[in-house]
Every structure is written in structure tokens, then in C-alpha cells.
Design a protein around this motif. Sequence first.
Motif, PDB file in Angstrom:
ATOM      1  N   MET A 148       2.001  55.164  10.026  1.00  0.00           N
ATOM      2  CA  MET A 148       0.841  55.914  10.510  1.00  0.00           C
ATOM      3  C   MET A 148      -0.224  56.087   9.746  1.00  0.00           C
ATOM      4  N   GLY A 149      -1.458  55.954  10.084  1.00  0.00           N
ATOM      5  CA  GLY A 149      -2.640  56.165   9.226  1.00  0.00           C
ATOM      6  C   GLY A 149      -3.126  57.502   9.104  1.00  0.00           C
ATOM      7  N   PHE A 150      -4.025  58.042   8.389  1.00  0.00           N
ATOM      8  CA  PHE A 150      -4.516  59.331   8.322  1.00  0.00           C
ATOM      9  C   PHE A 150      -4.904  59.738   9.451  1.00  0.00           C
ATOM     10  N   ALA A 151      -5.831  58.977  10.233  1.00  0.00           N
ATOM     11  CA  ALA A 151      -6.201  59.702  11.706  1.00  0.00           C
ATOM     12  C   ALA A 151      -5.190  59.916  12.440  1.00  0.00           C
ATOM     13  N   ASP A 152      -4.001  59.145  12.596  1.00  0.00           N
ATOM     14  CA  ASP A 152      -2.972  59.673  13.345  1.00  0.00           C
ATOM     15  C   ASP A 152      -1.965  60.752  12.925  1.00  0.00           C
ATOM     16  N   GLU A 153      -1.786  60.644  11.498  1.00  0.00           N
ATOM     17  CA  GLU A 153      -1.180  62.102  11.048  1.00  0.00           C
ATOM     18  C   GLU A 153      -2.042  63.274  11.016  1.00  0.00           C
ATOM     19  N   ALA A 154      -3.415  63.233  11.097  1.00  0.00           N
ATOM     20  CA  ALA A 154      -4.184  64.239  11.300  1.00  0.00           C
ATOM     21  C   ALA A 154      -4.051  64.729  12.826  1.00  0.00           C
ATOM     22  N   ARG A 155      -4.129  63.865  13.740  1.00  0.00           N
ATOM     23  CA  ARG A 155      -3.955  64.195  15.183  1.00  0.00           C
ATOM     24  C   ARG A 155      -2.599  64.847  15.389  1.00  0.00           C
ATOM     25  N   ALA A 156      -1.769  64.352  14.674  1.00  0.00           N
ATOM     26  CA  ALA A 156      -0.333  65.199  14.869  1.00  0.00           C
ATOM     27  C   ALA A 156      -0.507  66.343  14.318  1.00  0.00           C
ATOM     28  N   LEU A 157      -0.823  66.728  13.233  1.00  0.00           N
ATOM     29  CA  LEU A 157      -1.008  68.051  12.354  1.00  0.00           C
ATOM     30  C   LEU A 157      -1.766  69.096  13.090  1.00  0.00           C
ATOM     31  N   LEU A 158      -2.834  68.392  13.658  1.00  0.00           N
ATOM     32  CA  LEU A 158      -3.808  69.445  14.420  1.00  0.00           C
ATOM     33  C   LEU A 158      -3.183  69.894  15.634  1.00  0.00           C
ATOM     34  N   LEU A 159      -2.311  69.348  16.213  1.00  0.00           N
ATOM     35  CA  LEU A 159      -1.634  70.111  17.117  1.00  0.00           C
ATOM     36  C   LEU A 159      -0.625  71.205  16.849  1.00  0.00           C
ATOM     37  N   VAL A 160      -0.438  71.487  15.565  1.00  0.00           N
ATOM     38  CA  VAL A 160       0.750  72.292  15.216  1.00  0.00           C
ATOM     39  C   VAL A 160      -0.105  73.750  15.467  1.00  0.00           C
ATOM     40  N   ALA A 161       0.801  74.798  15.831  1.00  0.00           N
ATOM     41  CA  ALA A 161       0.043  75.912  15.779  1.00  0.00           C
ATOM     42  C   ALA A 161      -0.516  76.471  14.758  1.00  0.00           C
TER      43      ALA A 161
END
Length: 311
Positions: free
Chosen positions: A1-14
Motif C-alpha cells: 500500500m502507498g501512503f495515500a491508501d494507508e492514509a485513507r484507511a487510518l482516516l476512517l478510524v474513530a
Amino acid sequence: MGFADEARALLLVAPADFVAERTARQRAVRTEDRDLATAIGGLRKPAPAAWVVDLLAADGALDDAVDLGPALRKAQADADPDVIRTLRRQRTEVVDALARAGADLAADAGHPVTPAVLAQVRATIEAAMADPHAGAAVRSGLLVAPLESVGFDAVDLDGVLADPDAVPDAWSGSDAPPIPIASARGARKGSRASRQSRSGQRDRPEPDGPEVDEPQPQPEPERDLAAERKAARRAETAARTDSRDADAALDAASEELDAAEDHRAELRHELERAEAEVERLGQARDDAEAASDRAREVLAAAQEHRRTLGR
């Protein structure tokens, strides 16, 4: 995963779990990709409204709202009041429905949001409809700060994306202007009120007798709302910077703690080895003393046996 995908996943965390999840993910990728780990460590915690919008983006709920933008821009350019009125009603219905959907998603994630946060969600969605670049930003799932459409100005997208390079349409693409429908509506109301006032003055009969200059009320100084909003955004940016610095300090402290724990584990292992060596040497000493005792006993027995033979 690139940074954008990592960021998208983390930004969905409460939001309450974001820092812990970000630290865990940073540690997980550190051995394989230190640059990616550094980028993840620098990811800002999203504002609550931005988090809700990212939840909506991940759910695919924002597409229809953003797609309504071109029709609104065309109606504004054509100055068609009937079409604008219809589209404005549709916009209100869509924004309200999305705000309710966002509130439900947040509640399902265990982090209910306040009415003030939902107001920022609505403003962000309206900005996405008003400005095509803002529309690209909110659909990206990389939003870390809410948006606001101010008058006839383009939506300020500075610092609102976790990875701006991953969303080129947020900075280029369509040159369509923003849609200041609310401002235009206010201007039309002001214009109608002004015309009615002038019409009433023309129809009013002239008073008898000499004219007396009536004192005119002094107009209140106009508030520079745009400047106030910009100042508020600057204050919010400063607060986010402080939060980012605090997160970075927390990450640094966490890394130092990890290093200290690793060092403590090494020391504990060395201590265990030393204790084992001490125990081994102690056993060897005991064995040597036992052998010495046996040797002395054998020697004493031999001496006694020789004395007995000498007699």
C-alpha cells in the motif's frame, strides 16, 4: 500500500483511537519501508467533521451531491431564478440527508458527533458542490479539515488533504467558478429591499410646511466577515499545527520508549546469562570441593593403610 491508501484507511478510524492506530501502523511498516513509516507518523489526526466526510466518501455517498455542482454552476451563470430555486431546494435536501447519514456512520463507529460538527459537515458538502476542486477533495477520502465556501472566493484547500499529490483535481482541472448562491440570494434580497425603499419614497406625499432635516442614523460599521473567517481558519490551522507537534512528540516519546524497552530486554537477557554462568561456576566449585574432599579421604585412608603395614 502507498501512503495515500494507508492514509485513507487510518482516516476512517474513530478519532479517539486514531493516534494509537497510527502508531501501530507506523511500527508495522517501519522494518520494510522507513520512508512510508515516516509519512504515516506525520499524518494529521482529522478534525471530527473531516472524519465524518471521509466516512461518507468511503461509503460512496458523496458522488450524487458533488455531481449536482455543475448544474448549480450553470444555473448561477444563466441567472435563472426558477432553476436556482429548484436546485437550491434539492441541494438542501441532499445536504441534510448526507448529514444524517454521516451522523449514523459516526454513531455506528462508536463516536457520535455534536450538532456543531454536523454543521461543519454540511458546510463542507456545500463547498464541494460550489467548487469543483473542493468536490475532488471531499471525494478523495483524504480530508483532514472541514471546508467552507466564503462569498465569491474559491474554497480554501490549503492544508486540508493528507496527501495533496494524490488528488491533482483538487488543485487543477475545471476552471468553473464557485457558486455563491447564498451570497447571491442575499444580494438579490438587498436589491429588492432597496428598490422597494426608493419606490416608497417616491409615492410618499410631500409634507406641508418647511422641510426639517431629520437626523440620519449612523450606519453600523460593516463587519469584514471574510477577514473574520480567515482569522478563524488561521487560528484553527495554528491549533492543528500544535496538535500535529504534540502527536509528533508523542511518536518520538513512543519510539524512545520502544528503544528503552528493547535495551531493557537486552540487559535482562545478559543478566540471565550472567546468573546462569554464576550458577554454573558455583556448581563447578561445589563439584571441585567435593572432589577435593574425596581426594583427601582417599589420601588419609592410604596413609592409614601404610602405617598399618609398617607395624
